[in-house]
Design a protein around this motif. Structure first.
Motif: not given
Length: 262
Positions: A224-232
């Motif tokens: 989830t953190k990796a996903l949030l970083n990717s979207l940001t």
């Protein structure tokens, strides 16, 4: 961090840091309070030593600071030393590369990173806090970007793209060009902070965030953190902060040359 780490000794003391470990929570404490926790190459190296380890059992990393202030920014005396030893700016570039690596390490760390801010967070100090996922500040905390007044570009650790992504270009333009100080509540309005509390409640605020995160399954948390970083990151397509070390070196060497010739 008296309440958060009451009775918990430092498990490691580096030159500029102390670390404290309680199960899946790791606290990193900037520990040069007599110098306002100013960022030096030694501090960047210590931060990289700790952050690069990435123990999979750690789910929360708290970035805090000893003393009255979170961080008073970069050590200008060290910048001058770099230029004295290498007027072409090699030392400045190397330091800038370390800074970017540290901020990227905080952002991309598989654990959730929490900045605990008291007192002043200036320049590089603001950049370190902003690189964390969650940021809580004392209601007396203040922030400032003084680089332009000091003859420096606002090019340290990828600060500008992160700040623009969080606060918006128009607001960041005003803060950078004027270099004015702003308080905790404005910082929250700008999304520099997500929570503001009395200084005595900082540890409780960190704990309130950490407790539910520590209960999350590690694989889901990591993805989830990796996903949030990717979207940001997708909102920062023009992120040119990879050039920060070159920009800093170019400006400082030109200024140094002009002063020397003059």
């Amino acid at each position: 961090m008296s309440a958060l780490l009451a009775g918990l000794p430092a498990d490691r003391t580096l030159k500029t840091l102390r670390t404290h470990r309680r199960g899946p929570l790791l606290a990193i404490e900037l520990n040069v309070p007599e110098q306002g926790n100013a960022v030096t190459d030694a501090m960047l190296d210590d931060l990289l030593t700790v952050l690069d380890e990435q123990d999979p059992a750690v789910r929360v990393v708290v970035l805090a600071a000893a003393g009255d202030d979170f961080c008073l920014g970069g050590d200008r005396a060290e910048f001058a030393e770099h230029l004295a030893h290498d007027p072409t700016g090699g030392g400045i570039r190397a330091s800038g590369t370390r800074a970017r690596r540290v901020c990227d390490a905080l952002t991309s760390h598989p654990a959730v990173t929490i900045a605990r801010v008291q007192g002043k967070a200036i320049g590089a100090g603001l950049a370190l806090a902003l690189a964390c996922d969650l940021r809580v500040g004392a209601d007396t905390a203040t922030f400032r970007l003084p680089e332009l007044a000091l003859g420096l570009p606002a090019a340290w650790g990828g600060l500008l793209p992160r700040l623009i992504s969080e606060a918006g270009a128009a607001r960041v333009r005003e803060l950078v060009l004027t270099g004015r100080s702003f308080g905790a509540h404005e910082a929250q309005h700008l999304s520099v902070l997500q929570k503001v509390v009395p200084e005595a409640d900082l540890d409780a605020a960190v704990t309130d965030w950490a407790k539910p995160v520590l209960r999350r399954p590690a694989p889901a948390l990591r993805v989830t953190k990796a996903l949030l970083n990717s979207l940001t990151a997708s909102t920062r397509l023009a992120d040119a902060s990879v050039l920060d070390p070159e920009l800093m070196a170019a400006v400082l060497t030109e200024t140094h040359h002009a002063r020397t010739v003059g």
